[in-house]
Design a protein around this motif. Structure first.
Motif, mmCIF file in Angstrom:
data_model
loop_
_atom_site.group_PDB
_atom_site.id
_atom_site.type_symbol
_atom_site.label_atom_id
_atom_site.label_comp_id
_atom_site.label_asym_id
_atom_site.label_seq_id
_atom_site.Cartn_x
_atom_site.Cartn_y
_atom_site.Cartn_z
ATOM 1 N N PRO A 1 3.508 10.592 -24.358
ATOM 2 C CA PRO A 1 4.682 10.618 -25.229
ATOM 3 C C PRO A 1 4.580 11.593 -26.403
ATOM 4 N N ALA A 2 3.417 11.659 -27.048
ATOM 5 C CA ALA A 2 3.280 12.542 -28.208
ATOM 6 C C ALA A 2 3.454 14.004 -27.830
ATOM 7 N N GLU A 3 2.911 14.391 -26.685
ATOM 8 C CA GLU A 3 3.038 15.782 -26.243
ATOM 9 C C GLU A 3 4.464 16.074 -25.781
ATOM 10 N N ALA A 4 5.056 15.126 -25.079
ATOM 11 C CA ALA A 4 6.444 15.305 -24.638
ATOM 12 C C ALA A 4 7.369 15.404 -25.840
ATOM 13 N N ALA A 5 7.116 14.597 -26.864
ATOM 14 C CA ALA A 5 7.962 14.583 -28.058
ATOM 15 C C ALA A 5 7.981 15.934 -28.747
ATOM 16 N N ALA A 6 6.860 16.654 -28.687
ATOM 17 C CA ALA A 6 6.778 17.960 -29.340
ATOM 18 C C ALA A 6 7.578 19.034 -28.605
ATOM 19 N N LEU A 7 7.934 18.769 -27.334
ATOM 20 C CA LEU A 7 8.610 19.772 -26.517
ATOM 21 C C LEU A 7 10.082 19.458 -26.257
ATOM 22 N N ILE A 8 10.501 18.240 -26.568
ATOM 23 C CA ILE A 8 11.881 17.828 -26.314
ATOM 24 C C ILE A 8 12.675 17.892 -27.611
ATOM 25 N N LEU B 1 9.160 7.927 -26.242
ATOM 26 C CA LEU B 1 9.250 9.312 -26.699
ATOM 27 C C LEU B 1 9.802 9.387 -28.120
ATOM 28 N N VAL B 2 10.870 8.649 -28.391
ATOM 29 C CA VAL B 2 11.476 8.682 -29.717
ATOM 30 C C VAL B 2 10.520 8.112 -30.765
ATOM 31 N N ASP B 3 9.801 7.050 -30.424
ATOM 32 C CA ASP B 3 8.825 6.489 -31.360
ATOM 33 C C ASP B 3 7.724 7.505 -31.665
ATOM 34 N N ALA B 4 7.283 8.227 -30.643
ATOM 35 C CA ALA B 4 6.221 9.219 -30.849
ATOM 36 C C ALA B 4 6.719 10.374 -31.704
ATOM 37 N N ARG B 5 7.979 10.716 -31.565
ATOM 38 C CA ARG B 5 8.549 11.829 -32.342
ATOM 39 C C ARG B 5 8.933 11.396 -33.752
ATOM 40 N N GLY B 6 9.278 10.126 -33.915
ATOM 41 C CA GLY B 6 9.664 9.624 -35.225
ATOM 42 C C GLY B 6 11.092 9.928 -35.594
#
Length: 203
Positions: A136-143, A156-161
């Motif tokens: 999730p953290a890596e996906a969050a950085a790319l989405i 994903l949203v939690d990892a992105r904040g």
């Protein structure tokens, strides 16, 4: 008539369309496991003895077992009916249920703590990113899409904040919202990651 089915997630979904692509009837049920037991009765109820001229089947990514169940059923029906069989992107089908303007990302559990993720333009329904299988953290950085839909959206949203997570599942009734390129795929599984089993190196 055209039959569309998807069993790539915990949802079991099927829809019947006329030749113009208008949905005549659909079935959606969140079952978790047991697609092989649920799908055939669902199709019998939906078809009411009719046959289709074309079949669209979700090819993933998603549940390895679920994808194989759906494709096997579609292949059997295609042989019995002597009709055309095509694959459709299960993530695109998931994203097709979103009506938010701009872009939307679809996210589902990819196993091993990772997500299958892809971003789409909601006006054209075309993919705007490559298909990814990442933590999730890596996906969050790319989405970049603010709205993320699917059973993996919250992770994903939690990892992105930031952003909006919308729990959702693919629905076959949205099959004709997909562009032709995403519903004319080879009817073969898209697993999007390497199998867990590894071949031994030769001595």
């Amino acid at each position: 008539m055209i039959l569309a089915i998807d069993t790539s997630t915990a949802a079991c979904t099927a829809a019947l369309f006329d030749a113009s692509g208008a949905c005549m009837s659909s079935r959606d049920e969140l079952i978790g496991r047991g697609h092989s037991e649920k799908l055939v009765p669902m199709l019998e109820e939906l078809l009411e003895g009719r046959s289709a001229d074309r079949i669209l089947v979700g090819v993933g990514p998603g549940s390895f077992t679920g994808i194989r169940v759906g494709i096997a059923a579609a292949q059997g029906l295609a042989i019995a009916w002597d009709c055309q069989l095509s694959g459709m992107s299960s993530l695109a089908l998931l994203a097709a249920g979103a009506d938010t303007p701009g872009e939307v990302a679809a996210a589902v559990d990819g196993g091993h703590g990772e997500l299958f993720v892809q971003q789409f333009d909601t006006s054209t329904r075309e993919a705007t990113s490559k298909l990814m299988n990442l933590p999730p953290a890596e996906a969050a950085a790319l989405i970049s899409a603010d709205v993320v839909v699917g059973p993996g959206a919250a992770a994903l949203v939690d990892a992105r904040g930031s952003g909006c997570a919308e729990p959702a599942w693919p629905s076959a009734r949205n099959a004709f919202r997909l562009p032709e390129s995403l519903r004319s795929l080879p009817p073969k599984p898209v697993y999007a990651r390497a199998p867990d089993a590894k071949a031994r190196n030769a001595a």
